[in-house]
Motif scaffolding. Structure first.
Motif, mmCIF file in Angstrom:
data_model
loop_
_atom_site.group_PDB
_atom_site.id
_atom_site.type_symbol
_atom_site.label_atom_id
_atom_site.label_comp_id
_atom_site.label_asym_id
_atom_site.label_seq_id
_atom_site.Cartn_x
_atom_site.Cartn_y
_atom_site.Cartn_z
ATOM 1 N N THR A 199 35.118 -15.124 25.228
ATOM 2 C CA THR A 199 35.297 -14.202 26.355
ATOM 3 C C THR A 199 36.704 -13.597 26.347
ATOM 4 O O THR A 199 36.891 -12.450 26.757
ATOM 5 C CB THR A 199 35.031 -14.895 27.694
ATOM 6 N N ALA A 200 37.700 -14.343 25.864
ATOM 7 C CA ALA A 200 39.043 -13.786 25.754
ATOM 8 C C ALA A 200 39.064 -12.625 24.763
ATOM 9 O O ALA A 200 39.666 -11.575 25.027
ATOM 10 C CB ALA A 200 40.033 -14.868 25.331
ATOM 11 N N VAL A 201 38.397 -12.795 23.625
ATOM 12 C CA VAL A 201 38.332 -11.727 22.618
ATOM 13 C C VAL A 201 37.599 -10.519 23.186
ATOM 14 O O VAL A 201 38.056 -9.375 23.050
ATOM 15 C CB VAL A 201 37.637 -12.230 21.327
ATOM 16 N N LEU A 202 36.468 -10.738 23.830
ATOM 17 C CA LEU A 202 35.690 -9.632 24.392
ATOM 18 C C LEU A 202 36.490 -8.896 25.465
ATOM 19 O O LEU A 202 36.543 -7.658 25.476
ATOM 20 C CB LEU A 202 34.378 -10.149 24.978
ATOM 21 N N ALA A 203 37.119 -9.631 26.376
ATOM 22 C CA ALA A 203 37.895 -9.003 27.446
ATOM 23 C C ALA A 203 39.077 -8.229 26.872
ATOM 24 O O ALA A 203 39.424 -7.150 27.367
ATOM 25 C CB ALA A 203 38.380 -10.065 28.432
ATOM 26 N N TYR A 204 39.702 -8.777 25.847
ATOM 27 C CA TYR A 204 40.806 -8.086 25.188
ATOM 28 C C TYR A 204 40.369 -6.717 24.684
ATOM 29 O O TYR A 204 41.039 -5.699 24.944
ATOM 30 C CB TYR A 204 41.313 -8.947 24.032
ATOM 31 N N TYR A 205 39.245 -6.661 23.982
ATOM 32 C CA TYR A 205 38.808 -5.377 23.433
ATOM 33 C C TYR A 205 38.313 -4.430 24.520
ATOM 34 O O TYR A 205 38.440 -3.206 24.380
ATOM 35 C CB TYR A 205 37.757 -5.594 22.342
ATOM 36 N N VAL A 206 37.764 -4.959 25.610
ATOM 37 C CA VAL A 206 37.413 -4.094 26.735
ATOM 38 C C VAL A 206 38.665 -3.422 27.281
ATOM 39 O O VAL A 206 38.681 -2.207 27.542
ATOM 40 C CB VAL A 206 36.708 -4.904 27.843
ATOM 41 N N ASP A 207 39.737 -4.185 27.453
ATOM 42 C CA ASP A 207 40.981 -3.607 27.972
ATOM 43 C C ASP A 207 41.571 -2.578 27.003
ATOM 44 O O ASP A 207 42.109 -1.549 27.438
ATOM 45 C CB ASP A 207 41.998 -4.708 28.252
ATOM 46 N N LEU A 263 39.378 0.558 27.436
ATOM 47 C CA LEU A 263 39.693 1.239 28.690
ATOM 48 C C LEU A 263 41.059 1.916 28.608
ATOM 49 O O LEU A 263 41.229 3.049 29.087
ATOM 50 C CB LEU A 263 39.671 0.237 29.848
ATOM 51 N N GLY A 264 42.024 1.241 28.013
ATOM 52 C CA GLY A 264 43.345 1.836 27.887
ATOM 53 C C GLY A 264 43.333 3.114 27.073
ATOM 54 O O GLY A 264 43.927 4.129 27.472
ATOM 55 N N PHE A 314 42.522 10.845 29.040
ATOM 56 C CA PHE A 314 42.240 11.716 30.183
ATOM 57 C C PHE A 314 43.463 11.996 31.052
ATOM 58 O O PHE A 314 43.492 12.997 31.763
ATOM 59 C CB PHE A 314 41.142 11.107 31.061
ATOM 60 N N SER A 315 44.456 11.129 31.020
ATOM 61 C CA SER A 315 45.640 11.349 31.845
ATOM 62 C C SER A 315 46.860 10.752 31.151
ATOM 63 O O SER A 315 46.749 9.716 30.483
ATOM 64 C CB SER A 315 45.469 10.732 33.238
ATOM 65 N N PRO A 316 48.031 11.378 31.282
ATOM 66 C CA PRO A 316 49.229 10.888 30.602
ATOM 67 C C PRO A 316 49.560 9.451 30.989
ATOM 68 O O PRO A 316 49.698 9.131 32.166
ATOM 69 C CB PRO A 316 50.325 11.856 31.068
ATOM 70 N N ARG A 317 49.617 8.591 29.984
ATOM 71 C CA ARG A 317 49.923 7.163 30.150
ATOM 72 C C ARG A 317 48.944 6.482 31.100
ATOM 73 O O ARG A 317 49.258 5.446 31.711
ATOM 74 C CB ARG A 317 51.360 6.966 30.651
ATOM 75 N N PHE A 361 45.810 -1.210 31.567
ATOM 76 C CA PHE A 361 44.850 -1.965 30.754
ATOM 77 C C PHE A 361 45.519 -2.581 29.524
ATOM 78 O O PHE A 361 45.176 -3.690 29.108
ATOM 79 C CB PHE A 361 43.685 -1.064 30.354
ATOM 80 N N PHE A 362 46.478 -1.876 28.951
ATOM 81 C CA PHE A 362 47.221 -2.458 27.837
ATOM 82 C C PHE A 362 48.029 -3.668 28.318
ATOM 83 O O PHE A 362 48.166 -4.666 27.596
ATOM 84 C CB PHE A 362 48.135 -1.413 27.201
ATOM 85 N N LYS A 363 48.540 -3.621 29.535
ATOM 86 C CA LYS A 363 49.259 -4.771 30.097
ATOM 87 C C LYS A 363 48.308 -5.947 30.298
ATOM 88 O O LYS A 363 48.691 -7.108 30.081
ATOM 89 C CB LYS A 363 49.926 -4.383 31.419
ATOM 90 N N LYS A 364 47.078 -5.666 30.706
ATOM 91 C CA LYS A 364 46.096 -6.735 30.862
ATOM 92 C C LYS A 364 45.745 -7.353 29.513
ATOM 93 O O LYS A 364 45.613 -8.577 29.394
ATOM 94 C CB LYS A 364 44.838 -6.189 31.537
ATOM 95 N N ALA A 365 45.619 -6.523 28.487
ATOM 96 C CA ALA A 365 45.347 -7.048 27.148
ATOM 97 C C ALA A 365 46.518 -7.884 26.648
ATOM 98 O O ALA A 365 46.327 -8.918 25.992
ATOM 99 C CB ALA A 365 45.053 -5.903 26.184
ATOM 100 N N LEU A 366 47.746 -7.444 26.953
ATOM 101 C CA LEU A 366 48.931 -8.212 26.566
ATOM 102 C C LEU A 366 48.940 -9.569 27.274
ATOM 103 O O LEU A 366 49.309 -10.593 26.684
ATOM 104 C CB LEU A 366 50.193 -7.426 26.910
ATOM 105 N N ASN A 367 48.526 -9.601 28.526
ATOM 106 C CA ASN A 367 48.433 -10.866 29.258
ATOM 107 C C ASN A 367 47.457 -11.812 28.575
ATOM 108 O O ASN A 367 47.703 -13.025 28.493
ATOM 109 C CB ASN A 367 48.000 -10.602 30.701
ATOM 110 N N ILE A 368 46.344 -11.274 28.081
ATOM 111 C CA ILE A 368 45.371 -12.123 27.377
ATOM 112 C C ILE A 368 45.998 -12.706 26.119
ATOM 113 O O ILE A 368 45.853 -13.893 25.825
ATOM 114 C CB ILE A 368 44.098 -11.327 27.041
ATOM 115 N N VAL A 369 46.721 -11.885 25.365
ATOM 116 C CA VAL A 369 47.386 -12.372 24.152
ATOM 117 C C VAL A 369 48.405 -13.456 24.494
ATOM 118 O O VAL A 369 48.472 -14.504 23.822
ATOM 119 C CB VAL A 369 48.065 -11.208 23.401
ATOM 120 N N ASN A 370 49.189 -13.243 25.547
ATOM 121 C CA ASN A 370 50.238 -14.205 25.904
ATOM 122 C C ASN A 370 49.678 -15.521 26.422
ATOM 123 O O ASN A 370 50.383 -16.551 26.390
ATOM 124 C CB ASN A 370 51.159 -13.604 26.966
ATOM 125 N N ASN A 371 48.444 -15.511 26.907
ATOM 126 C CA ASN A 371 47.839 -16.721 27.478
ATOM 127 C C ASN A 371 46.561 -17.118 26.758
ATOM 128 O O ASN A 371 45.714 -17.807 27.320
ATOM 129 C CB ASN A 371 47.548 -16.492 28.967
#
Length: 307
Positions: A146-154, A157-158, A164-167, A172-182
Motif C-alpha cells: 500500500t505504501a508503494v501504491l500510495a506513493y505512485y498515486v501521489d 496526482l502531482g 493544469f496549474s503552476p506548481r 502531492f509531491f510532499k505527500k510522496a516524500l513523506n511516504i519515502v521518509n517513513n
C-alpha cells in the motif's frame, strides 16, 4: 494550490444540483503471475487485483471534488515474479497515467514507469490499509504494497496538477516524500533509500522536490497548458511553447546531467515529442533535434531524423 478545472466544475455541479465524486482516479488494475509455479491456489491473485482496484479507485486522495469525467485515467500492472515464501511475493509494477488534451480526443501520457523492486505480503481477502501518518503500519512487509501504491498515486496526482496549474502538484509531491521518509523497512524491502540504486522511488521524489529541478514543474505546466492545449487552435503557438520547454529541459540537463527525472519525462513523452516536431518547420527541427538527442540518448536516432 488546487487544479482550477476541478474546482470550477465542482462549483458548477453544486449550483446545478449535482454532486461531484470525490474519487480522483479511474484506474485499471491487472495482476498477473504467469511465471509463478508454486502457488497452490491462484485465486489469491484475483482477490488481490480486486483489492488493489478498490484501494485506488474508492479512496479519497485529495481535498478536491472530481466529477466522473475528470477522473485521471491510469493503469497499474502488477507482475508477480516469485512467491518467496508462503504469502510473500516479489513483483514488478508498471504504472501509466494520461491526461486529456483540450478540444481533442487525444490523451497525453503523463507517466510511464516500471518499478522492479516491489515485495509484499498478502493473504486472500485481506483488506488494503494505508495511513499517511503511519506508513509502515504494524507489519512492514504487508504495508509495503500500500505504501508503494500510495506513493505512485501521489506522483500521478502531482504531475496531473502540475500540468493544469503552476506548481499545482507540490502538495502531492510532499505527500510522496513523506511516504519515502517513513517507508516500511526490512531486509527484503528495497527502493525507498538512496543507496539502493540511482533509479528508484527515493530518487524520483528527490528530483521532484529538489530546488535544482524547480524549472521542471514550469515545463509540465507550459508543455501541457500552453503547448498541447492550444495546438488545436494554433499549432505554431503551441509548438513554440514546447520549444521553450525543450530549452528549459536542456538547461536542467546542463545543471544535473543524466537525472532520473528527465529520463522519466522522456519515457512518457518521447514518441509524442517526435510527432510534434515531425510536423515542425525546418528551422524548428534544427533547433530541437540535437537538444533532444543529447537529453534522451536511448531515442537519439529518432530525434536526429527530424533534421
Amino acid at each position: 494550490m488546487h487544479k482550477p478545472l476541478h474546482t470550477l466544475l465542482a462549483a458548477i455541479l453544486i449550483l446545478t444540483g449535482f454532486s461531484a465524486s470525490a474519487q480522483e482516479l479511474r484506474a485499471t488494475v491487472n495482476v498477473v503471475a504467469s511465471s509463478v509455479q508454486n502457488t497452490t491456489d491462484k485465486r489469491v491473485y484475483n482477490t488481490l487485483q480486486s483489492a488493489i482496484k478498490d484501494f485506488l479507485n474508492n479512496r479519497r486522495w485529495s481535498d478536491d471534488a472530481f466529477a466522473p469525467a475528470e477522473r485521471i485515467e491510469c493503469n497499474f500492472l502488477l507482475n508477480i515474479t516469485a512467491e518467496v515464501s508462503s504469502g510473500t511475493y516479489r513483483a514488478n509494477l508498471t504504472v501509466q497515467a494520461t491526461r486529456p488534451v483540450y478540444n481533442t480526443n487525444y490523451t497525453s501520457t503523463l507517466f510511464n514507469f516500471q518499478d522492479n523492486n516491489v515485495v509484499f505480503k498478502y493473504a486472500e481477502f485481506q483488506s488494503l490499509e494505508f495511513s499517511d501518518t503511519r506508513v509502515a503500519g504494524s507489519d512492514p512487509m504487508a504495508a509495503n504494497l500500500t505504501a508503494v501504491l500510495a506513493y505512485y498515486v501521489d506522483v500521478i496526482l502531482g504531475l496531473d496538477y502540475d500540468s493544469f496549474s503552476p506548481r499545482g502538484g507540490d502538495p502531492f509531491f510532499k505527500k510522496a516524500l513523506n511516504i519515502v521518509n517513513n517507508a516500511p523497512d526490512g531486509k527484503d524491502i528495497a527502493g525507498w533509500k538512496a543507496f539502493e540504486g540511482n533509479r528508484n522511488r527515493y530518487w524520483l521524489i528527490d528530483n521532484l522536490t529538489n530546488v535544482k529541478f524547480a524549472r521542471f514543474h514550469d515545463v509540465m505546466y507550459q508543455y501541457h497548458r500552453q503547448g498541447l492545449d492550444v495546438m488545436y487552435d494554433d499549432a505554431a503557438r503551441g509548438r513554440g511553447a514546447i520549444i521553450n520547454c525543450v530549452n528549459m529541459l536542456a538547461a536542467i540537463n546542463d545543471d544535473v546531467p543524466n537525472s532520473m527525472l528527465l529520463q522519466v519525462f522522456f519515457l512518457a513523452k518521447n514518441e509524442e515529442v517526435f510527432r510534434i516536431f515531425n510536423r515542425a518547420t525546418p528551422q524548428e527541427k534544427g533547433r530541437v533535434s540535437q537538444l533532444l538527442a543529447s537529453m534522451d540518448v536511448p531515442n537519439a536516432n529518432k530525434y536526429l531524423q527530424l533534421k
